[in-house]
Design a protein around this motif. Structure first.
Motif, PDB file in Angstrom:
ATOM      1  N   GLN A  35     -15.160  -2.390   7.752  1.00  0.00           N
ATOM      2  CA  GLN A  35     -15.514  -3.618   8.444  1.00  0.00           C
ATOM      3  C   GLN A  35     -15.393  -4.834   7.526  1.00  0.00           C
ATOM      4  O   GLN A  35     -14.925  -5.898   7.942  1.00  0.00           O
ATOM      5  N   ARG A  36     -15.811  -4.678   6.268  1.00  0.00           N
ATOM      6  CA  ARG A  36     -15.676  -5.784   5.316  1.00  0.00           C
ATOM      7  C   ARG A  36     -14.207  -6.123   5.090  1.00  0.00           C
ATOM      8  O   ARG A  36     -13.819  -7.297   5.013  1.00  0.00           O
ATOM      9  N   LEU A  37     -13.382  -5.084   5.004  1.00  0.00           N
ATOM     10  CA  LEU A  37     -11.955  -5.305   4.795  1.00  0.00           C
ATOM     11  C   LEU A  37     -11.328  -5.978   6.019  1.00  0.00           C
ATOM     12  O   LEU A  37     -10.504  -6.893   5.885  1.00  0.00           O
ATOM     13  N   LEU A  38     -11.722  -5.548   7.190  1.00  0.00           N
ATOM     14  CA  LEU A  38     -11.218  -6.183   8.417  1.00  0.00           C
ATOM     15  C   LEU A  38     -11.551  -7.669   8.434  1.00  0.00           C
ATOM     16  O   LEU A  38     -10.728  -8.497   8.846  1.00  0.00           O
ATOM     17  N   GLU A  39     -12.739  -8.013   8.006  1.00  0.00           N
ATOM     18  CA  GLU A  39     -13.141  -9.418   7.989  1.00  0.00           C
ATOM     19  C   GLU A  39     -12.304 -10.202   6.982  1.00  0.00           C
ATOM     20  O   GLU A  39     -11.926 -11.350   7.243  1.00  0.00           O
ATOM     21  N   ARG A  40     -11.975  -9.580   5.874  1.00  0.00           N
ATOM     22  CA  ARG A  40     -11.187 -10.274   4.846  1.00  0.00           C
ATOM     23  C   ARG A  40      -9.770 -10.580   5.319  1.00  0.00           C
ATOM     24  O   ARG A  40      -9.184 -11.590   4.928  1.00  0.00           O
ATOM     25  N   VAL A  41      -9.216  -9.710   6.139  1.00  0.00           N
ATOM     26  CA  VAL A  41      -7.809  -9.883   6.546  1.00  0.00           C
ATOM     27  C   VAL A  41      -7.687 -10.485   7.942  1.00  0.00           C
ATOM     28  O   VAL A  41      -6.593 -10.551   8.483  1.00  0.00           O
ATOM     29  N   ARG A  42      -8.803 -10.937   8.482  1.00  0.00           N
ATOM     30  CA  ARG A  42      -8.828 -11.378   9.883  1.00  0.00           C
ATOM     31  C   ARG A  42      -7.782 -12.441  10.180  1.00  0.00           C
ATOM     32  O   ARG A  42      -7.156 -12.419  11.235  1.00  0.00           O
ATOM     33  N   ARG A  55      -2.346  -6.998  -3.279  1.00  0.00           N
ATOM     34  CA  ARG A  55      -3.614  -7.281  -3.965  1.00  0.00           C
ATOM     35  C   ARG A  55      -4.723  -6.322  -3.539  1.00  0.00           C
ATOM     36  O   ARG A  55      -5.464  -5.801  -4.378  1.00  0.00           O
ATOM     37  N   LEU A  56      -4.819  -6.061  -2.239  1.00  0.00           N
ATOM     38  CA  LEU A  56      -5.915  -5.232  -1.740  1.00  0.00           C
ATOM     39  C   LEU A  56      -5.768  -3.771  -2.128  1.00  0.00           C
ATOM     40  O   LEU A  56      -6.771  -3.053  -2.261  1.00  0.00           O
ATOM     41  N   ARG A  57      -4.517  -3.309  -2.302  1.00  0.00           N
ATOM     42  CA  ARG A  57      -4.335  -1.899  -2.677  1.00  0.00           C
ATOM     43  C   ARG A  57      -4.837  -1.606  -4.086  1.00  0.00           C
ATOM     44  O   ARG A  57      -4.977  -0.440  -4.465  1.00  0.00           O
ATOM     45  N   ARG A  58      -5.118  -2.638  -4.837  1.00  0.00           N
ATOM     46  CA  ARG A  58      -5.725  -2.422  -6.158  1.00  0.00           C
ATOM     47  C   ARG A  58      -7.210  -2.096  -6.045  1.00  0.00           C
ATOM     48  O   ARG A  58      -7.809  -1.602  -7.001  1.00  0.00           O
ATOM     49  N   GLU A  59      -7.799  -2.413  -4.887  1.00  0.00           N
ATOM     50  CA  GLU A  59      -9.244  -2.223  -4.710  1.00  0.00           C
ATOM     51  C   GLU A  59      -9.584  -1.178  -3.649  1.00  0.00           C
ATOM     52  O   GLU A  59     -10.696  -0.642  -3.647  1.00  0.00           O
ATOM     53  N   HIS A  60      -8.649  -0.898  -2.744  1.00  0.00           N
ATOM     54  CA  HIS A  60      -8.941  -0.026  -1.605  1.00  0.00           C
ATOM     55  C   HIS A  60      -7.833   0.997  -1.423  1.00  0.00           C
ATOM     56  O   HIS A  60      -6.698   0.774  -1.860  1.00  0.00           O
ATOM     57  N   VAL A  65      -6.002  -0.118   3.748  1.00  0.00           N
ATOM     58  CA  VAL A  65      -5.426  -1.465   3.737  1.00  0.00           C
ATOM     59  C   VAL A  65      -4.403  -1.601   4.858  1.00  0.00           C
ATOM     60  O   VAL A  65      -4.392  -2.601   5.594  1.00  0.00           O
ATOM     61  N   ALA A  66      -3.531  -0.595   5.001  1.00  0.00           N
ATOM     62  CA  ALA A  66      -2.516  -0.642   6.050  1.00  0.00           C
ATOM     63  C   ALA A  66      -3.167  -0.678   7.427  1.00  0.00           C
ATOM     64  O   ALA A  66      -2.738  -1.425   8.316  1.00  0.00           O
ATOM     65  N   ALA A  67      -4.221   0.126   7.610  1.00  0.00           N
ATOM     66  CA  ALA A  67      -4.906   0.156   8.906  1.00  0.00           C
ATOM     67  C   ALA A  67      -5.567  -1.184   9.209  1.00  0.00           C
ATOM     68  O   ALA A  67      -5.512  -1.678  10.338  1.00  0.00           O
ATOM     69  N   ALA A  68      -6.188  -1.795   8.216  1.00  0.00           N
ATOM     70  CA  ALA A  68      -6.871  -3.078   8.429  1.00  0.00           C
ATOM     71  C   ALA A  68      -5.874  -4.183   8.750  1.00  0.00           C
ATOM     72  O   ALA A  68      -6.081  -4.974   9.677  1.00  0.00           O
ATOM     73  N   LEU A  69      -4.790  -4.251   7.997  1.00  0.00           N
ATOM     74  CA  LEU A  69      -3.793  -5.283   8.263  1.00  0.00           C
ATOM     75  C   LEU A  69      -3.107  -5.058   9.610  1.00  0.00           C
ATOM     76  O   LEU A  69      -2.826  -6.008  10.349  1.00  0.00           O
ATOM     77  N   GLY A  70      -2.860  -3.801   9.932  1.00  0.00           N
ATOM     78  CA  GLY A  70      -2.276  -3.511  11.241  1.00  0.00           C
ATOM     79  C   GLY A  70      -3.209  -3.914  12.371  1.00  0.00           C
ATOM     80  O   GLY A  70      -2.765  -4.475  13.384  1.00  0.00           O
ATOM     81  N   GLN A  71      -4.504  -3.658  12.195  1.00  0.00           N
ATOM     82  CA  GLN A  71      -5.472  -4.027  13.229  1.00  0.00           C
ATOM     83  C   GLN A  71      -5.585  -5.540  13.350  1.00  0.00           C
ATOM     84  O   GLN A  71      -5.685  -6.082  14.461  1.00  0.00           O
ATOM     85  N   ALA A  72      -5.563  -6.242  12.239  1.00  0.00           N
ATOM     86  CA  ALA A  72      -5.624  -7.706  12.285  1.00  0.00           C
ATOM     87  C   ALA A  72      -4.416  -8.268  13.028  1.00  0.00           C
ATOM     88  O   ALA A  72      -4.535  -9.210  13.819  1.00  0.00           O
ATOM     89  N   ARG A  73      -3.260  -7.693  12.775  1.00  0.00           N
ATOM     90  CA  ARG A  73      -2.040  -8.132  13.449  1.00  0.00           C
ATOM     91  C   ARG A  73      -2.150  -7.905  14.958  1.00  0.00           C
ATOM     92  O   ARG A  73      -1.777  -8.750  15.778  1.00  0.00           O
TER      93      ARG A  73
END
Length: 423
Positions: A35-42, A55-60, A65-73
């Motif tokens: 959820q925090r990641l989703l908010e960051r990529v909103r 950048r995010l793949r260095r932390e997660h 990361v792929a799922a969050a960015l795909g969901q934001a899109r």
């Protein structure tokens, strides 16, 4: 920590809905870190995705990361269908594409609610768009789909919108659930909504018996309850519609979105209906032929839902008009007539089809913006524009059609304030 790959993908891939771990990847989005990641990529734009993903793949985990960015899109794309709700909802690419627009689902749900429906089965529920509308209309919903990922998304959407207490999501073949729910417990449900899958590996499915489940199964299921609504493709042949059904075609801002077969207490058997959203205008009747005649001063282009419903004759009668050609759904009249069911144009020229003549006329009138509409003509709008090359300061509309069987060009301009009458 490992450095990012030298050649990262151009865009983080969206999770494959058929992959075995797709449901697990989606579940990870519902955790606190997800959820925090989703908010960051909103608000990440497509142009920013590559840099953000690196950048995010260095932390997660890369999959998260792929799922969050795909969901934001997907959420950004979904705003056109779901408005402000899209920011809180979850989607799959296929689920978003096939989901019912909120305004369309809301109208259907309100019709069932007005008929006294209290508990409805939403079979082939997808991501839950219709289930949400039904629940908001005050109904209790049993939402069923066979895909574990789709059911997880539907359940998450119900929770995200505060409707978990009104929507029960069940992952199972709809045929099995229908038999179990209706076999000896008819009183538990008083309506069913069925939205069969109309896409396969090769694209759209046009044969109703190739839907999943087939239309014949959906029709048989509809007869087992006091009320039913079956969503089908707008191009369904009228001969495939059973006589006990009311058929409704729905358009949104001029684009036909769906057809629905209504059964039971909520339906008028044999009726044909065209509903235009967002205005909510609804024209109902039986298909009747319209007279044909010579072009008048005005041309009327009926809404696609009116054409699909076979109600062009009803519009012709209402405006005192006639068809330009017996086989083509363009109407003409001698006076402006307000109607929400057709767009009106003032005719300036009616000419035999001839591209050189059209090119000369456009040049003479300094037309650079040309809107091309066609019915009954082999040439495409793109081809015509390429061949006439309009260039100028003025605008016009050309209709490529037939008049009394002859290939013709009709030039005109939109007539303001005629489509929608005063309220």
């Amino acid at each position: 920590m490992a450095p990012p790959p030298e050649h990262p993908p151009e865009r983080p891939p969206a999770p494959d809905p058929e992959a075995p771990d797709a449901t697990a990847a989606f579940a990870a989005l519902l955790t606190e870190p997800g959820q925090r990641l989703l908010e960051r990529v909103r608000e990440v734009t497509p142009a920013e995705e590559l840099a953000v993903a690196t950048r995010l793949r260095r932390e997660h985990p890369p999959a998260l990361v792929a799922a969050a960015l795909g969901q934001a899109r997907l959420r950004q794309r979904a705003e056109a269908k779901f408005g402000a709700d899209a920011a809180a909802m979850y989607f799959t690419p296929e689920g978003l594409e096939q989901a019912t627009r909120t305004s369309v689902a809301d109208r259907r749900a309100s019709r069932l609610a007005r008929a006294g429906v209290r508990r409805v089965a939403d079979l082939c529920c997808g991501i839950g768009g219709d289930a949400i509308a039904l629940a908001r209309a005050g109904l209790r919903v049993l939402a069923v789909d066979r895909s574990p990922l789709t059911c997880a998304v539907a359940e998450a959407n119900a929770a995200a919108l505060g409707l978990a207490d009104r929507i029960e999501v069940r992952c199972a073949p709809v045929e099995t659930v229908a038999d179990a729910e209706l076999g000896g417990r008819v009183g538990a449900l008083d309506a069913v909504f069925v939205d069969p899958a109309r896409r396969g590996g090769r694209g759209r499915i046009f044969d109703p018996e190739s839907y999943s489940p087939p239309l014949s199964w959906a029709l048989a299921t509809a007869t087992r309850l006091p009320n039913a609504a079956l969503k089908i493709a707008p191009g369904v042949p009228h001969e495939a519609i059973p006589p006990e059904a009311e058929a409704e075609w729905v358009s949104h801002r001029g684009e036909v979105k769906e057809a629905v077969l209504w059964f039971g207490d909520v339906a008028t058997p044999g009726l044909r209906r065209a509903t235009l959203l967002p205005g909510g205008h609804s024209l109902a009747g039986a298909p009747e032929p319209a007279p044909a005649g010579a072009p008048g001063r005005y041309l009327y282009e009926p809404d696609g839902a009116v054409i699909r419903a076979g109600l062009v004759g009803a519009v012709a009668e209402a405006i005192g008009g006639r068809l330009l050609d017996p086989s083509i759904a363009y109407l003409t009249g001698d006076a402006p007539a307000p109607t929400p069911y057709a767009t009106a144009y003032e005719i300036t020229d009616v000419l035999p089809f001839h591209l050189k003549r059209l090119r000369a006329l456009l040049r003479e009138r300094d037309v650079g913006t040309l809107t091309v509409k066609k019915r009954g003509s082999a040439i495409t709008p793109e081809e015509l524009l390429r061949r006439v090359r309009p260039s100028g300061r003025n605008a016009a509309t050309v209709f490529l059609t037939r008049v009394a069987g002859a290939p013709s060009m009709i030039l005109g301009r939109p007539l303001a304030n005629v489509r929608t009458p005063p309220v």
